[in-house]
Structure formats: C-alpha cells, structure tokens
Design a protein around this motif. Structure first.
Motif, PDB file in Angstrom:
ATOM      1  N   HIS A   1       0.790  -1.234   0.000  1.00 38.96           N
ATOM      2  CA  HIS A   1       0.000   0.000   0.000  1.00 38.96           C
ATOM      3  C   HIS A   1       0.821   1.282   0.000  1.00 38.96           C
ATOM      4  O   HIS A   1       0.268   2.349  -0.279  1.00 38.96           O
ATOM      5  N   GLY A   2       2.097   1.200   0.321  1.00 38.77           N
ATOM      6  CA  GLY A   2       2.879   2.427   0.445  1.00 38.77           C
ATOM      7  C   GLY A   2       2.274   3.317   1.509  1.00 38.77           C
ATOM      8  O   GLY A   2       1.944   2.864   2.610  1.00 38.77           O
ATOM      9  N   GLU A   3       2.096   4.591   1.200  1.00 38.82           N
ATOM     10  CA  GLU A   3       1.494   5.533   2.150  1.00 38.82           C
ATOM     11  C   GLU A   3       0.006   5.738   1.886  1.00 38.82           C
ATOM     12  O   GLU A   3      -0.637   6.572   2.520  1.00 38.82           O
ATOM     13  N   LYS A   4      -0.558   4.971   0.973  1.00 40.05           N
ATOM     14  CA  LYS A   4      -1.964   5.123   0.595  1.00 40.05           C
ATOM     15  C   LYS A   4      -2.851   4.284   1.516  1.00 40.05           C
ATOM     16  O   LYS A   4      -3.191   3.140   1.218  1.00 40.05           O
ATOM     17  N   MET A   5      -3.204   4.870   2.655  1.00 46.39           N
ATOM     18  CA  MET A   5      -3.990   4.136   3.634  1.00 46.39           C
ATOM     19  C   MET A   5      -5.393   3.799   3.112  1.00 46.39           C
ATOM     20  O   MET A   5      -6.018   2.853   3.579  1.00 46.39           O
ATOM     21  N   ALA A   6      -5.868   4.575   2.133  1.00 42.72           N
ATOM     22  CA  ALA A   6      -7.178   4.259   1.548  1.00 42.72           C
ATOM     23  C   ALA A   6      -7.171   2.862   0.937  1.00 42.72           C
ATOM     24  O   ALA A   6      -8.193   2.167   0.941  1.00 42.72           O
ATOM     25  N   LYS A   7      -6.024   2.441   0.420  1.00 47.71           N
ATOM     26  CA  LYS A   7      -5.907   1.085  -0.136  1.00 47.71           C
ATOM     27  C   LYS A   7      -5.992   0.041   0.978  1.00 47.71           C
ATOM     28  O   LYS A   7      -6.610  -1.014   0.813  1.00 47.71           O
ATOM     29  N   LEU A   8      -5.366   0.362   2.114  1.00 43.45           N
ATOM     30  CA  LEU A   8      -5.452  -0.542   3.266  1.00 43.45           C
ATOM     31  C   LEU A   8      -6.899  -0.663   3.733  1.00 43.45           C
ATOM     32  O   LEU A   8      -7.355  -1.759   4.102  1.00 43.45           O
ATOM     33  N   HIS A   9      -7.637   0.457   3.671  1.00 39.92           N
ATOM     34  CA  HIS A   9      -9.024   0.458   4.142  1.00 39.92           C
ATOM     35  C   HIS A   9      -9.940  -0.373   3.257  1.00 39.92           C
ATOM     36  O   HIS A   9     -11.052  -0.708   3.660  1.00 39.92           O
ATOM     37  N   GLU A  10      -9.498  -0.716   2.059  1.00 41.10           N
ATOM     38  CA  GLU A  10     -10.287  -1.610   1.211  1.00 41.10           C
ATOM     39  C   GLU A  10     -10.317  -3.025   1.795  1.00 41.10           C
ATOM     40  O   GLU A  10     -11.185  -3.837   1.445  1.00 41.10           O
ATOM     41  N   HIS A  11      -9.364  -3.309   2.669  1.00 38.17           N
ATOM     42  CA  HIS A  11      -9.254  -4.642   3.275  1.00 38.17           C
ATOM     43  C   HIS A  11      -9.619  -4.636   4.760  1.00 38.17           C
ATOM     44  O   HIS A  11     -10.229  -5.581   5.257  1.00 38.17           O
ATOM     45  N   ILE A  12      -9.208  -3.577   5.462  1.00 35.65           N
ATOM     46  CA  ILE A  12      -9.504  -3.445   6.886  1.00 35.65           C
ATOM     47  C   ILE A  12     -10.279  -2.146   7.078  1.00 35.65           C
ATOM     48  O   ILE A  12      -9.808  -1.064   6.718  1.00 35.65           O
ATOM     49  N   SER A  13     -11.449  -2.265   7.639  1.00 36.55           N
ATOM     50  CA  SER A  13     -12.314  -1.099   7.819  1.00 36.55           C
ATOM     51  C   SER A  13     -11.632  -0.001   8.629  1.00 36.55           C
ATOM     52  O   SER A  13     -10.923  -0.279   9.606  1.00 36.55           O
ATOM     53  N   LYS A  14     -11.853   1.256   8.235  1.00 36.34           N
ATOM     54  CA  LYS A  14     -11.318   2.397   8.976  1.00 36.34           C
ATOM     55  C   LYS A  14     -11.752   2.361  10.429  1.00 36.34           C
ATOM     56  O   LYS A  14     -11.002   2.790  11.322  1.00 36.34           O
ATOM     57  N   GLU A  15     -12.941   1.852  10.679  1.00 38.04           N
ATOM     58  CA  GLU A  15     -13.470   1.800  12.044  1.00 38.04           C
ATOM     59  C   GLU A  15     -12.689   0.831  12.924  1.00 38.04           C
ATOM     60  O   GLU A  15     -12.838   0.846  14.146  1.00 38.04           O
ATOM     61  N   CYS A  16     -11.849   0.009  12.314  1.00 35.11           N
ATOM     62  CA  CYS A  16     -11.069  -0.989  13.062  1.00 35.11           C
ATOM     63  C   CYS A  16      -9.590  -0.612  13.156  1.00 35.11           C
ATOM     64  O   CYS A  16      -8.799  -1.360  13.730  1.00 35.11           O
ATOM     65  N   LEU A  17      -9.229   0.528  12.574  1.00 34.87           N
ATOM     66  CA  LEU A  17      -7.829   0.937  12.539  1.00 34.87           C
ATOM     67  C   LEU A  17      -7.613   2.211  13.342  1.00 34.87           C
ATOM     68  O   LEU A  17      -8.479   3.081  13.395  1.00 34.87           O
ATOM     69  N   PRO A  18      -6.420   2.342  13.958  1.00 30.36           N
ATOM     70  CA  PRO A  18      -6.105   3.573  14.687  1.00 30.36           C
ATOM     71  C   PRO A  18      -5.733   4.697  13.723  1.00 30.36           C
ATOM     72  O   PRO A  18      -5.492   4.465  12.532  1.00 30.36           O
ATOM     73  N   ALA A  19      -5.682   5.903  14.251  1.00 37.32           N
ATOM     74  CA  ALA A  19      -5.344   7.072  13.436  1.00 37.32           C
ATOM     75  C   ALA A  19      -3.991   6.910  12.760  1.00 37.32           C
ATOM     76  O   ALA A  19      -3.761   7.481  11.681  1.00 37.32           O
ATOM     77  N   ASN A  20      -3.078   6.131  13.351  1.00 40.00           N
ATOM     78  CA  ASN A  20      -1.765   5.882  12.747  1.00 40.00           C
ATOM     79  C   ASN A  20      -1.884   5.367  11.313  1.00 40.00           C
ATOM     80  O   ASN A  20      -1.000   5.595  10.486  1.00 40.00           O
ATOM     81  N   TYR A  21      -2.962   4.659  11.045  1.00 37.64           N
ATOM     82  CA  TYR A  21      -3.161   4.063   9.724  1.00 37.64           C
ATOM     83  C   TYR A  21      -4.434   4.604   9.061  1.00 37.64           C
ATOM     84  O   TYR A  21      -5.118   3.885   8.335  1.00 37.64           O
ATOM     85  N   GLY A  22      -4.708   5.875   9.325  1.00 39.58           N
ATOM     86  CA  GLY A  22      -5.836   6.541   8.697  1.00 39.58           C
ATOM     87  C   GLY A  22      -7.182   6.098   9.202  1.00 39.58           C
ATOM     88  O   GLY A  22      -8.209   6.365   8.573  1.00 39.58           O
ATOM     89  N   GLY A  23      -7.196   5.413  10.352  1.00 37.09           N
ATOM     90  CA  GLY A  23      -8.448   4.905  10.888  1.00 37.09           C
ATOM     91  C   GLY A  23      -9.149   5.902  11.784  1.00 37.09           C
ATOM     92  O   GLY A  23      -8.635   6.981  12.078  1.00 37.09           O
ATOM     93  N   SER A  24     -10.337   5.525  12.237  1.00 37.96           N
ATOM     94  CA  SER A  24     -11.135   6.405  13.085  1.00 37.96           C
ATOM     95  C   SER A  24     -10.931   6.150  14.572  1.00 37.96           C
ATOM     96  O   SER A  24     -11.461   6.888  15.405  1.00 37.96           O
ATOM     97  N   LEU A  25     -10.150   5.126  14.924  1.00 39.14           N
ATOM     98  CA  LEU A  25      -9.836   4.877  16.322  1.00 39.14           C
ATOM     99  C   LEU A  25      -8.690   5.790  16.762  1.00 39.14           C
ATOM    100  O   LEU A  25      -7.906   6.262  15.936  1.00 39.14           O
TER     101      LEU A  25
END
Length: 293
Positions: free
Chosen positions: A239-263
């Motif tokens: 994914h490089g720095e494109k956290m939106a690509k990571l969010h296609e696999h892991i929901s933003k609601e399950c990720l911390p702000a470190n990885y562009g998430g809402s936690l």
C-alpha cells in the motif's frame, strides 16, 4: 469479557460456531471424530505432541477437520502439518529450543517492535503490526530476535478460539526504513520466516499488508519473493502511504489514526502486552514439547 490486554479464551459464540461450520466444516460430530482420528494417527507416528482436545483443535481448525486429505497424510502414515512443525523446530532448535517469553522481552518492552491491536477487524480477525523501520534499532535487536518474538506470539494467538476460527492479519510497517535495516536482513532469515508462516504455523494467516514502504523496500522484497508460495502471495498487499488502499481490506473503524483509521492513535504496545505472555508460561512450556519421539 476479557480485558483489552488479555488472551480471549472464551468458548466460541453461536455466531462464531456458524462461521466455523461454514468455513471449516466444524460441527460437534465432525470435531469429535477428527480428534479421535488424530489421536490415533499421532499414537502410530514418530511425532510427540500433546493430545488433549484444546491442543488438537489448534491444528484441526486450520486444516478444516479433514482427517485423511486436508490433515495431509504422507508416506509412513505421518500427519504432514504437524510433522512440518516438528521438522521446523528441529531445523531451528538453536533459536527455538525451550524458548520462553522472557527470552524475547526486550523486543516487546524495550523496543516495541510488535504490537497487537486490542480490537479485531470487521471480520473478527486478530490484528498485529510489526515495525521494521524507524523503531528498529538494528544494533540492539537482531533479525533472529524479531523472529523469536513472532514465534512466541503465534503460540499465544492459537490459544484463542476466535483467532483459530477467524484467523489473523499482519501489517508490516516500514516507515523510516534505511539501508541499515536492509543490511540487517538476510536471505536465510527471509526463508526461515516464510517457511514458518507457510508450513509450520497452525494459524489462519488471512492477509499480510505492507505499508509505508520506501523505495529501498525493493531490496527487501527481493530477499523474500523467491520463498513466497502462491497461496500466501494472493494474500499479500502493498500500500505504500496510501492508507485508503489498506481500508479496502480493513475497515477504517477498526484501525487507529496511525493508519488513517477512526480509532485513537495507538498509545499502547508490547510493554502492555508482555505481562500477558508470562501468564501462559505453562502452555508455552507444553508447546515446547512438540517434536519427535
């Protein structure tokens, strides 16, 4: 309910048992028959493994309870999956013999290279992040020590019925990686890690995500790529720095702000998790007996 820094050994819920039935073929009848069959196979083999139900389920769930085909019998009637574990432990006995949490404490407590999220993802999978860049002081922590720590974590992860059924997802974070980190890795270390993940780890590895890779990551990938088999290759994502690509696999609601998430951003790490590992020294000692008779 277990606390945030605890191994969740709760019996599977009705919902989780339905997942196990659909994905792993698990029913009470299949489970009982497979445990009985596996005990017989172990008794007739040259393998030495604990044979209580809790321990055997660790191996049966990843192999979807097939006692004759997916339990992978090979010549001489040996069970391939468990034999792989015994062979791996024998090959790397200098690193793994009687390995206990205290042996890898600095990796968790002093350096914080590995962190397990306190929450699961949208599919109920365990989430773990491994820092392979700026947090890794290669003068103080070797490639071998990181592997020993990862090996210790899988011993604990397989204790959780929810993780046995839903599996785990790993994020490798290469933020701040430099040439010193590249030089600290080796072909032999890459082969060892991938042999472990693909052949000797009774854990459902559902995905491996690489984030924040710098240009020099290509040098690292060249070490690993020759040992990646097709099944794992399909579960690897860059994914490089494109956290939106990571969010296609892991929901933003399950990720911390470190990885562009809402936690909230991670404010805990290996230091908080390490005491949990020491609580299971008895189980890890039991695990360490796995091998050949």
């Amino acid at each position: 309910m277990p606390g945030p820094f605890e191994i969740d050994r709760s019996p599977p819920s009705a919902e989780l048992l339905e997942v196990a039935k659909q994905e792993l073929r698990e029913t009470p009848e299949v489970r009982a028959a497979a445990i009985e069959e596996l005990r017989k196979l172990l008794s007739a083999s040259d393998l030495s493994f604990p044979d209580d139900e809790e321990f055997l389920l660790i191996y049966l769930r990843p192999t979807k309870f097939y006692p004759e085909s997916a339990l992978k019998l090979v010549s001489l009637g040996l069970i391939r999956e468990m034999r792989n574990v015994a062979e791996f432990n024998k090959t790397y006995k200098d690193l793994l013999h009687n390995l206990m949490p205290a042996d890898v404490k600095p990796v968790f407590v002093d350096h914080g290279l590995i962190n397990i999220f306190t929450n699961r993802d949208q599919k109920g999978r365990r989430l773990m992040v491994v820092h392979m860049g700026e947090k890794w002081n290669t003068k103080e922590v070797t490639e071998d020590q990181i592997f020993r720590a990862l090996y210790t974590i899988q011993k604990l992860a397989v204790l959780e019925p929810a993780t046995q059924i839903n599996g785990a997802v790993v994020i490798y974070d290469f933020k701040g990686m430099g040439m010193g980190h590249v030089k600290a890795m080796s072909t032999s270390g890459a082969k060892r890690l991938l042999t472990f993940i693909q052949e000797a780890c009774p854990l459902r590895m559902k995905a491996v995500h690489f984030v924040n890779e710098p240009m020099i990551f290509n040098m690292v990938w060249s070490l690993f790529k020759p040992f990646v088999k097709e099944k794992l290759n399909k579960r690897m994502f860059f994914h490089g720095e494109k956290m939106a690509k990571l969010h296609e696999h892991i929901s933003k609601e399950c990720l911390p702000a470190n990885y562009g998430g809402s936690l909230p951003a991670l404010d805990y790490g290996g230091k908080e998790w390490y005491p949990v590992a020491e609580q299971y020294n008895d189980f890890i000692t039991k695990w360490n007996t796995c091998g050949f008779k």
